[in-house]
Design a protein around this motif. Structure first.
Motif, PDB file in Angstrom:
ATOM      1  N   TRP A 251       0.833  -1.205   0.000  1.00  0.00           N
ATOM      2  CA  TRP A 251       0.000   0.000   0.000  1.00  0.00           C
ATOM      3  C   TRP A 251       0.866   1.253   0.000  1.00  0.00           C
ATOM      4  N   SER A 252       1.947   1.233   0.741  1.00  0.00           N
ATOM      5  CA  SER A 252       2.831   2.403   0.847  1.00  0.00           C
ATOM      6  C   SER A 252       3.493   2.714  -0.486  1.00  0.00           C
ATOM      7  N   LEU A 253       3.935   1.676  -1.209  1.00  0.00           N
ATOM      8  CA  LEU A 253       4.585   1.894  -2.489  1.00  0.00           C
ATOM      9  C   LEU A 253       3.624   2.479  -3.518  1.00  0.00           C
ATOM     10  N   MET A 254       2.369   2.069  -3.456  1.00  0.00           N
ATOM     11  CA  MET A 254       1.388   2.659  -4.363  1.00  0.00           C
ATOM     12  C   MET A 254       1.202   4.140  -4.076  1.00  0.00           C
ATOM     13  N   LYS A 255       1.211   4.510  -2.802  1.00  0.00           N
ATOM     14  CA  LYS A 255       1.005   5.905  -2.429  1.00  0.00           C
ATOM     15  C   LYS A 255       2.250   6.748  -2.674  1.00  0.00           C
ATOM     16  N   LEU A 256       3.425   6.161  -2.446  1.00  0.00           N
ATOM     17  CA  LEU A 256       4.670   6.920  -2.571  1.00  0.00           C
ATOM     18  C   LEU A 256       5.123   7.063  -4.016  1.00  0.00           C
ATOM     19  N   LEU A 257       5.011   5.991  -4.793  1.00  0.00           N
ATOM     20  CA  LEU A 257       5.604   5.965  -6.123  1.00  0.00           C
ATOM     21  C   LEU A 257       4.609   5.729  -7.243  1.00  0.00           C
ATOM     22  N   GLY A 258       3.338   5.534  -6.898  1.00  0.00           N
ATOM     23  CA  GLY A 258       2.359   5.248  -7.932  1.00  0.00           C
ATOM     24  C   GLY A 258       2.558   3.889  -8.573  1.00  0.00           C
TER      25      GLY A 258
END
Length: 505
Positions: A251-258
């Motif tokens: 979830w964090s990678l989707m929010k941070l890097l798309g």
């Protein structure tokens, strides 16, 4: 003429007063960001994050006390003994990380499900119950240090098992809180929308609540008792937590890097399959010392070798996804800590774990500082780092999605905290590895695991020097934690620039 001048001055004063009132209103709005930018689930998450940071501080503090007593055995003797300091140090570590994980899930829950949290009042009640229980257990640890071991002490004082010393009533409380947490998550996803991340999270929470019960009964046969104890220590703390970290990282990678959802979910499925597929049989590498059949040595050694594979995938995943985006992120501290997590997880849990778990090696390393070396790097690298990364993610949103990338005000603080914490833990890891190697050679190989061999190893100059270096790097870690807390409390407060929006696929 004087009247005209007076009128002009009054008009200017009125205009300035209006601007001042506007600034005051803007300041009030900025102060109230926590109420305007946070959802109900996120406010609950902040409560968990706050207690997590407090317990993180307690963990390092009591770790420093225990490290000091390794060098000066009479330090606080009879007032706060080494066994108590070590116990609080380890249990605070387990509990603060659990608080952090629960907070992370509550933070992402409403965004991932697309609806408001279900059972918020019940979840808030569970938080206060858990926090009250943790406070009471710590006070008992500190105030009731000695006494007879009997059924009543097992239920109300200390269970006596390493890492899960909490009394039985607290065990039941932990499972009850996990069941409430499970209900909040499942009911919210059921009301909103399901996803691959939601499915993995739900299944993992079943294991998170269920596996802990394996350590909630006492067996008079030490082999049986240790068998189920390892199910808690290895599968509850290592396997279910690893999957939970995978969910949070996805979830964090989707929010941070798309990052594309299908990419992170694919790696998440692979991680689940390998972690649980190899993890259960890989438990056998712990059975060498508890009298189980000999075939468990081969099974455990082989399948333990598979466990680092999903950790390697996490390294490739994080570095590749960051590289394809040229490390463009709206939150550099969070991204840096996620990269630190990927490498720390691989080396701490994977390389350092596998390095001494094969039975032929474990024969010499079991119970030495070699295990402590692995434990320090694994727990910090795999779990503490992802919690810290999420703290920065949450704070950015809390501040109103402010700029937290290149050129952020006082950016040196998060960079120095990152360097001091990781450098301090790595230094302790190397110091403990040297001490463990010395023990394995002198105490086990040369002296044959005798009492005299144990004391010969403990008094060897290289062992004692390693303990001093462990204390030194522990002090560096403590300094990094103080700087981290300072940064978490202040980062983005005076920042007026807004972060660029990163849309996930």
């Amino acid at each position: 003429m004087e009247t005209t001048d007076t009128t002009g001055i009054m008009q200017k004063a009125s205009a300035l007063l209006g601007k001042a009132q506007g600034c005051a209103n803007d300041f009030k709005t900025w102060v109230a960001l926590d109420s305007t930018h946070l959802s109900d689930g996120q406010r609950l998450a902040v409560k968990y994050f706050t207690v997590a940071v407090i317990l993180f501080f307690a963990q390092i503090l009591f770790g420093m006390l225990a490290a000091t007593q390794f060098i000066f055995p009479n330090f606080l003797y009879g007032f706060l003994d080494f066994s108590v300091n070590r116990m609080v140090h380890i249990n605070a570590m387990v509990v603060w990380m659990l608080y952090g994980f629960i907070g992370c899930v509550y933070w992402l829950l409403e965004d991932e499900s697309g609806t408001e949290i279900v059972g918020l009042k019940l979840g808030t009640l569970a938080f206060w119950v858990l926090t009250g229980a943790v406070t009471l257990v710590v006070l008992v640890y500190l105030l009731v240090q000695i006494g007879p071991g009997k059924d009543s002490s097992l239920w109300f004082i200390n269970e006596g098992r390493e890492y899960i010393e909490a009394p039985r009533w607290a065990d039941i409380g932990i499972v009850a809180v996990m069941l409430v947490f499970f209900y909040n998550v499942v009911a919210t996803f059921s009301k909103g929308q399901w996803s691959g991340i939601a499915g993995v999270l739900t299944l993992d929470l079943v294991a998170l609540a269920g596996l802990y019960t394996a350590g909630m009964f006492y067996m008079t046969n030490i082999t049986h008792d240790q068998y189920w104890w390892w199910w808690v220590i290895h599968l509850w703390v290592e396997a279910t937590w690893e999957v939970l970290v995978g969910v949070i990282m996805a979830w964090s990678l989707m929010k941070l890097l798309g990052v594309k959802r299908k990419i992170v979910q694919t790696w998440l499925y692979i991680e689940v399959a390998l972690m649980f597929g190899s993890g259960i049989l890989g438990l056998g590498h712990h059975y060498f010392w508890i009298g189980t059949p000999e075939y468990w040595l081969t099974i455990g050694g082989f399948f333990s070798a598979l466990e680092p594979i999903p950790l390697v995938a996490m390294v490739v995943h994080a570095v590749y996804d960051a590289g394809t985006h040229a490390f463009k992120s709206g939150n550099h501290p969070a991204l840096a800590w996620i990269i630190a997590q990927a490498f720390g997880n691989f080396f701490g849990a994977g390389v350092w774990g596998f390095m001494h778990t094969l039975p032929q090696i474990n024969l010499y390393t079991h119970g030495t500082q070699w295990s402590a070396s692995h434990g320090h790097l694994a727990f910090f690298g795999a779990y503490a780092t992802i919690n810290i990364a999420f703290f920065y993610l949450a704070i950015q949103h809390w501040r109103g999605n402010v700029w937290m990338s290149e050129g952020i005000k006082n950016g040196w603080r998060w960079k120095w905290a990152l360097g001091l914490l990781n450098g301090g833990v790595l230094g302790m890891t190397i110091a403990l590895l040297i001490a463990g190697y010395e023990q394995s050679f002198i105490e086990r190989a040369v002296e044959g695991s005798t009492w005299s061999g144990y004391f010969t190893a403990q008094n060897h100059p290289s062992f004692q020097a390693a303990m001093v270096w462990r204390w030194f790097f522990g002090a560096i870690t403590f300094a990094g934690l103080v700087l981290l807390i300072w940064d978490l409390l202040t980062i983005g407060k005076t920042e007026e620039r807004k972060a660029a929006h990163v849309s996930e696929s």
